[in-house]
Design an enzyme around this catalytic site. Structure first.
Site, PDB file in Angstrom:
ATOM      1  N   ASP A 187      -6.870   4.316  -4.609  1.00 24.11           N
ATOM      2  CA  ASP A 187      -7.499   4.396  -3.099  1.00 24.11           C
ATOM      3  C   ASP A 187      -8.032   5.667  -2.924  1.00 24.11           C
ATOM      4  OD1 ASP A 187      -7.188   1.905  -0.790  1.00 24.11           O
ATOM      5  OD2 ASP A 187      -7.260   4.140   0.198  1.00 24.11           O
ATOM      6  N   LYS A 190       0.853  -1.161  -0.116  1.00 26.37           N
ATOM      7  CA  LYS A 190       0.009   0.083   0.098  1.00 26.37           C
ATOM      8  C   LYS A 190       0.946   1.383  -0.069  1.00 26.37           C
ATOM      9  CE  LYS A 190      -4.557   0.665   0.617  1.00 26.37           C
ATOM     10  NZ  LYS A 190      -5.600  -0.071   0.361  1.00 26.37           N
TER      11      LYS A 190
HETATM   12  N1  GLU Z   1      -7.379   0.157  -2.962  1.00 21.57           N
HETATM   13  C1  GLU Z   1      -7.978  -0.893  -3.233  1.00 21.57           C
HETATM   14  C2  GLU Z   1      -8.413  -1.875  -2.056  1.00 21.57           C
HETATM   15  O1  GLU Z   1      -8.021  -1.515  -0.922  1.00 21.57           O
HETATM   16  C3  GLU Z   1      -7.792  -1.577  -4.393  1.00 21.57           C
HETATM   17  C4  GLU Z   1      -6.496  -2.278  -4.416  1.00 21.57           C
HETATM   18  C5  GLU Z   1      -5.798  -2.768  -5.957  1.00 21.57           C
HETATM   19  O2  GLU Z   1      -6.698  -2.700  -6.917  1.00 21.57           O
HETATM   20  O3  GLU Z   1      -4.577  -2.958  -6.155  1.00 21.57           O
HETATM   21  O4  GLU Z   1      -8.337  -3.148  -2.099  1.00 21.57           O
END
Ligand code: GLU
Length: 418
Positions: free
Chosen positions: A147, A107
């Site tokens: 996100d 992340k």
């Molecule tokens: N930010 C989104 C999550 O928390 C998507 C992450 C992604 O698609 O890699 O799942």
């Protein structure tokens, strides 16, 4: 600065320990799961519109690459901390593991209020953050996605910056890109659609149907708007929604397409003329069948969990219920579908986008949605089975199921260098 500083990280590790215990996870493997593999902190100097240079702090936490490249979104928010990003990276590992994807967990986050940036400033920030991360990201290494506070345009800037630096177009470095540059159909609405699919499964277990169900949505960003829209299209009655500006309520059910037109123009739900204002506290306590918290973490705590008046909670956000709140909700027989399952639609379609990009062959939106439904509903069934077998709540069962797959993979791969 330590991962343990934030409650969200500590709660995520406690949940991991409890779930590992339920599935008898190897203790040596568990020790490794409890810490991210690495964290990168970068300073991001940005040329602002008034020519001043402001320096922001950015993070990328890479939790595990046992199952594949690190995968997870990038958040722009004024409260971002290393500890928060670490918690979100940890959840990504277990989300991808639970959903059977060949991906690890990571992340990113930048401590900035994106609503205070002009488009140019946001672009400058994004490009410099990407270039500071350098080869720490890449299609085989770590694949970011949107996100909170970031979107398809942000991904396009990351893709372009990375591609300029390596010297050729490399769409696979991010997912959630615009369709014109290699994005997947269905990605933008995927998390919201997954929330609706898991809500339908939960309702089935309560002998109810989505049609005619009453629903409340807290958070009206990408996840909340799509969850509300898809649920509305399937006949659910959306009683109330909220965003940073406040909440709005109509006991007869909101006209979501009309509300979305209002929000497109005014940016926020506040002032929507066809509903009454409602405070966030009142909204969370409304009597409804399904409550979908789709904003930030730690929204439902020990303080308000006793006041929740929903039969089912579907976590569109990451970490909206604290561990203490989860315990209270479980005792009160509120069925909670946890984040790593309920909001998995986003990363599932991210995985599809990555696969389509690698094959240079793109699917129709119906194909994407049908394949996503299959993965998320099978994961739901797997979690339900473990919940029944171990007599635990859905959250522990989801984490337990994710731990099992990762444990096997870690034991098979072993420790190297020793
Ligand atoms: N930010 C989104 C999550 O928390 C998507 C992450 C992604 O698609 O890699 O799942």
């Amino acid at each position: 600065m330590d991962y343990n500083e934030g409650e969200f990280f500590r709660n995520s590790i406690k949940l991991l320990e409890d779930a590992a215990n339920v599935v008898n996870c190897d203790p040596n493997v568990l020790e490794r799961m409890k810490r991210p593999k690495r964290a990168i902190i970068v300073s991001i100097p940005v040329r602002m519109d008034d020519y001043r240079v402001k320096v922001f702090t950015g993070y990328r936490v890479q939790h595990s690459s046992t199952l594949g490249p690190y995968k997870g979104g990038i958040r722009y928010h004024q409260d971002v901390t290393l500890s928060e990003v670490a918690a979100l990276a940890t959840l990504m590992t277990f989300k991808c593991s639970l959903l059977n994807l060949p991906l690890g967990g990571g992340k990113g986050g930048v401590r900035v209020d994106p609503t205070q940036l002009s488009r140019t400033e946001k672009q400058n920030l994004t490009r410099r953050y990407t270039s500071e991360l350098g080869t720490a990201i890449g299609p085989n290494v770590d694949i970011p996605a949107p996100d909170m506070g970031t979107d398809a345009q942000t991904m396009a800037w990351i893709m372009d910056t990375y591609s300029q630096e390596v010297g050729y177009a490399q769409p696979g470095v991010v997912t959630g890109k615009p369709v014109e540059i290699g994005g997947s159909l269905g990605r933008t609405g995927a998390t919201g659609l997954g929330v609706v699919f898991t809500a339908e499964k939960a309702l089935e277990h309560r002998k109810m149907k989505l049609e005619g169900t009453t629903m409340v949505v807290q958070g009206f960003g990408n996840v909340g708007t799509h969850a509300a829209l898809y649920a509305h299209q399937r006949g659910a009655k959306i009683l109330a929604v909220s965003d940073v500006s406040g909440g709005i309520h109509d006991p007869k059910g909101l006209d979501i397409p009309d509300l979305l037109r209002y929000v497109a123009e005014h940016k926020v739900v506040k002032g929507y003329p066809k509903a009454e204002p409602i405070s966030n506290e009142e909204l969370l306590a409304l009597k409804c069948d399904v409550l979908a918290p789709c904003a930030l973490e730690n929204v439902i705590t020990h303080e308000n969990a006793g006041k929740i008046n929903a039969k089912i909670i579907v976590e569109g956000a990451n970490g909206p219920c604290t561990n203490e709140a989860s315990k209270i909700l479980h005792e009160r027989d509120v069925l909670t579908i946890p984040d790593i399952l309920a909001n998995g639609g986003g990363v599932i379609v991210s995985y599809f986008e990555w696969v389509q990009g690698l094959q240079h062959y793109f699917w129709t939106e119906d194909e994407v949605n049908a394949k996503m439904k299959l993965i998320i509903t099978s994961a739901f069934d797997k979690v339900w089975e473990l919940k029944q077998e171990k007599k635990v709540d859905m959250r522990t069962a989801a984490m337990g199921s994710a731990v099992r797959r990762l444990e096997r993979a870690m034991l098979l791969r072993g420790l190297y260098p020793r």
